[in-house]
Write an enzyme that holds these catalytic residues in place. Structure first.
Site, PDB file in Angstrom:
ATOM      1  CG  ASP A 159      -1.322  29.665 -36.299  1.00  0.00           C
ATOM      2  OD1 ASP A 159      -2.407  30.141 -35.974  1.00  0.00           O
ATOM      3  OD2 ASP A 159      -0.769  28.754 -35.668  1.00  0.00           O
ATOM      4  CG  HIS A 187      -1.541  27.261 -32.170  1.00  0.00           C
ATOM      5  ND1 HIS A 187      -1.963  27.844 -33.331  1.00  0.00           N
ATOM      6  CD2 HIS A 187      -2.665  26.832 -31.550  1.00  0.00           C
ATOM      7  CE1 HIS A 187      -3.276  27.770 -33.405  1.00  0.00           C
ATOM      8  NE2 HIS A 187      -3.727  27.164 -32.329  1.00  0.00           N
TER       9      HIS A 187
HETATM   10  P1  NAI Z   1     -13.938  19.079 -29.579  1.00  0.00           P
HETATM   11  O1  NAI Z   1     -14.292  19.523 -28.194  1.00  0.00           O
HETATM   12  O2  NAI Z   1     -14.984  19.058 -30.637  1.00  0.00           O
HETATM   13  O3  NAI Z   1     -13.354  17.599 -29.520  1.00  0.00           O
HETATM   14  C1  NAI Z   1     -12.422  17.186 -28.592  1.00  0.00           C
HETATM   15  C2  NAI Z   1     -12.599  15.704 -28.389  1.00  0.00           C
HETATM   16  O4  NAI Z   1     -11.520  15.254 -27.587  1.00  0.00           O
HETATM   17  C3  NAI Z   1     -13.896  15.349 -27.655  1.00  0.00           C
HETATM   18  O5  NAI Z   1     -14.579  14.362 -28.392  1.00  0.00           O
HETATM   19  C4  NAI Z   1     -13.414  14.827 -26.308  1.00  0.00           C
HETATM   20  O6  NAI Z   1     -14.233  13.791 -25.806  1.00  0.00           O
HETATM   21  C5  NAI Z   1     -12.025  14.308 -26.676  1.00  0.00           C
HETATM   22  N1  NAI Z   1     -11.076  14.229 -25.572  1.00  0.00           N
HETATM   23  C6  NAI Z   1     -10.948  15.065 -24.520  1.00  0.00           C
HETATM   24  N2  NAI Z   1      -9.967  14.626 -23.703  1.00  0.00           N
HETATM   25  C7  NAI Z   1      -9.478  13.507 -24.257  1.00  0.00           C
HETATM   26  C8  NAI Z   1      -8.473  12.577 -23.876  1.00  0.00           C
HETATM   27  N3  NAI Z   1      -7.809  12.722 -22.727  1.00  0.00           N
HETATM   28  N4  NAI Z   1      -8.228  11.528 -24.690  1.00  0.00           N
HETATM   29  C9  NAI Z   1      -8.905  11.362 -25.824  1.00  0.00           C
HETATM   30  N5  NAI Z   1      -9.898  12.182 -26.233  1.00  0.00           N
HETATM   31  C10 NAI Z   1     -10.167  13.237 -25.453  1.00  0.00           C
HETATM   32  O7  NAI Z   1     -12.681  19.962 -30.010  1.00  0.00           O
HETATM   33  P2  NAI Z   1     -12.062  20.181 -31.462  1.00  0.00           P
HETATM   34  O8  NAI Z   1     -12.722  21.328 -32.128  1.00  0.00           O
HETATM   35  O9  NAI Z   1     -11.990  18.877 -32.178  1.00  0.00           O
HETATM   36  O10 NAI Z   1     -10.591  20.685 -31.055  1.00  0.00           O
HETATM   37  C11 NAI Z   1      -9.670  19.799 -30.442  1.00  0.00           C
HETATM   38  C12 NAI Z   1      -8.463  20.574 -29.961  1.00  0.00           C
HETATM   39  O11 NAI Z   1      -7.772  21.162 -31.032  1.00  0.00           O
HETATM   40  C13 NAI Z   1      -8.782  21.728 -28.989  1.00  0.00           C
HETATM   41  O12 NAI Z   1      -7.817  21.710 -27.961  1.00  0.00           O
HETATM   42  C14 NAI Z   1      -8.558  22.949 -29.847  1.00  0.00           C
HETATM   43  O13 NAI Z   1      -8.207  24.077 -29.029  1.00  0.00           O
HETATM   44  C15 NAI Z   1      -7.409  22.491 -30.695  1.00  0.00           C
HETATM   45  N6  NAI Z   1      -7.185  23.280 -31.915  1.00  0.00           N
HETATM   46  C16 NAI Z   1      -5.885  23.479 -32.288  1.00  0.00           C
HETATM   47  C17 NAI Z   1      -5.580  24.204 -33.407  1.00  0.00           C
HETATM   48  C18 NAI Z   1      -4.161  24.441 -33.802  1.00  0.00           C
HETATM   49  O14 NAI Z   1      -3.958  25.211 -34.760  1.00  0.00           O
HETATM   50  N7  NAI Z   1      -3.140  23.870 -33.175  1.00  0.00           N
HETATM   51  C19 NAI Z   1      -6.659  24.793 -34.235  1.00  0.00           C
HETATM   52  C20 NAI Z   1      -7.990  24.472 -33.800  1.00  0.00           C
HETATM   53  C21 NAI Z   1      -8.235  23.741 -32.674  1.00  0.00           C
END
Ligand code: NAI
Length: 329
Positions: A159, A187
């Protein structure tokens, strides 16, 4: 050669994982003389994809990559971790209420907090990226008995970077000319990108950009809604910029902050700025020469800012109340 540091990453097979692992392994975050061990944590369905990612890491033949472990076991995954990136979480699906999301993800972060307390290195530091990241960090922190609260962070750097970029574009300067930009609060869409204290080439933003309506209206809204705008444009979430912001956060936490500046990260509130103690709230932070961090004091909060900060902190209180069963008394 230095001793390797150990970096644990959950959700390592996900989009952000794919954008972050290779840069950490290359030395971008911890420096080009610092070997790293990667401990990659996934859930069972993510393991086949993670196997492919590990094969690609091998194929990069990174000089600094000492060891890679891929696992679904939390204690094995956090073993000896100096840094833990908690990225994996369950995305919000159609029909899911915010409270459901908080509950589902909350359970993930109780177990991870406990495992970090049992298995990580004594100097562990934890950056939560998986959403809702402030409240997930709150849960992990409260379940990591014995790990000091000041080791837990939730990411609002994306952000901050977005806000700097918007201000730079409006003023016709480079984004590196924008400093002192604090994201306050959660966030989420209530976050407050504080233009009132930000500077462009050392001058108040409000002197350089005199369009107050834009600052109070479109600017704030654009930053708050940027994640959704990227999903609309790309058909997928902002993984590369999120990974980049996670690395920026860690670099800011391990390197002294330039004199007079600050950066944004959500930390456990100590009551500064009238924000309730114990909540995980983004505020202005700087890293001292000794490597510890502090909340920057004395940043002016005018009536406009106060209202915005109170609104986003109130949302964090509501989130905390919604997951109170996951926070040990
Ligand atoms: P994604 O869906 O591509 O990957 C998430 C991965 O986490 C998947 O491979 C899944 O199998 C794994 N996963 C799910 N539960 C798990 C657990 N209990 N233990 C270990 N692995 C687990 O999602 P992406 O794009 O990588 O985003 C990940 C997170 O980051 C989402 O929650 C998203 O909302 C968040 N995010 C946060 C931002 C921020 O500024 N704080 C910005 C962008 C995304």
């Amino acid at each position: 050669m230095k001793e390797p540091i150990t970096v644990s990453i959950t959700g390592a097979a996900g989009q952000i994982g794919y954008a972050i692992l290779f840069r950490i392994a290359s030395g971008f975050v911890f420096g080009e003389e610092q070997p790293v061990n990667l401990r990659l944590i996934e859930i069972e369905p993510g393991l086949p994809a993670l196997k492919g990612v590990v094969m690609e890491l091998e194929d990069c033949a990174f000089p600094l990559l000492n060891e890679v472990v891929a696992t679904t076991d939390l204690d094995e995954g956090f073993k000896g971790a100096n840094w833990a990136f908690l990225i994996g979480s369950v995305p919000r699906k159609a029909g899911m209420e915010r409270a459901d999301l908080l509950g589902i993800n909350g359970k993930i972060f109780t177990g991870q907090g406990q495992a970090i307390a049992r298995s990580a290195s004594k100097d562990v530091r934890v950056l939560v990226v998986g959403n809702p990241c402030n409240t997930n960090a709150l849960i992990a922190m409260n379940n990591a008995e014995g790990v000091p609260n000041d080791r837990f962070f939730a990411m609002t750097r994306l952000d901050e970077n977005r806000a700097k970029s918007q201000l730079a574009a409006k003023a016709g300067v480079h984004n590196s000319d924008v400093t002192n930009l604090c994201i306050w609060g959660n966030h989420s869409a209530t976050q407050y990108p504080d233009f009132t204290n930000a500077k462009i080439k050392g001058r108040p933003v409000t002197e350089v950009i005199t369009d107050r309506d834009w600052l109070e209206g479109e600017f704030i809204k654009t930053v708050q809604q940027r994640g959704a705008a990227i999903i609309n444009a790309r058909g997928a979430s902002s993984a590369a910029s999120a990974a980049n912001a996670a690395m920026d956060t860690v670099k800011s936490l391990i390197n002294p902050t330039p004199e007079g500046d600050w950066y944004s990260v959500a930390v456990c509130s100590d009551g500064s700025y009238g924000i309730e103690k114990g909540l995980i709230v983004s505020m202005p932070i700087r890293t001292k020469d000794d490597g510890s961090w502090e909340v920057v004091q004395g940043v002016p909060v005018n009536d406009f800012s106060r209202e915005k900060i109170d609104a986003t902190v109130n949302e964090l209180k509501e989130e905390r109340d919604a997951v109170k069963d996951l926070i040990p008394a």
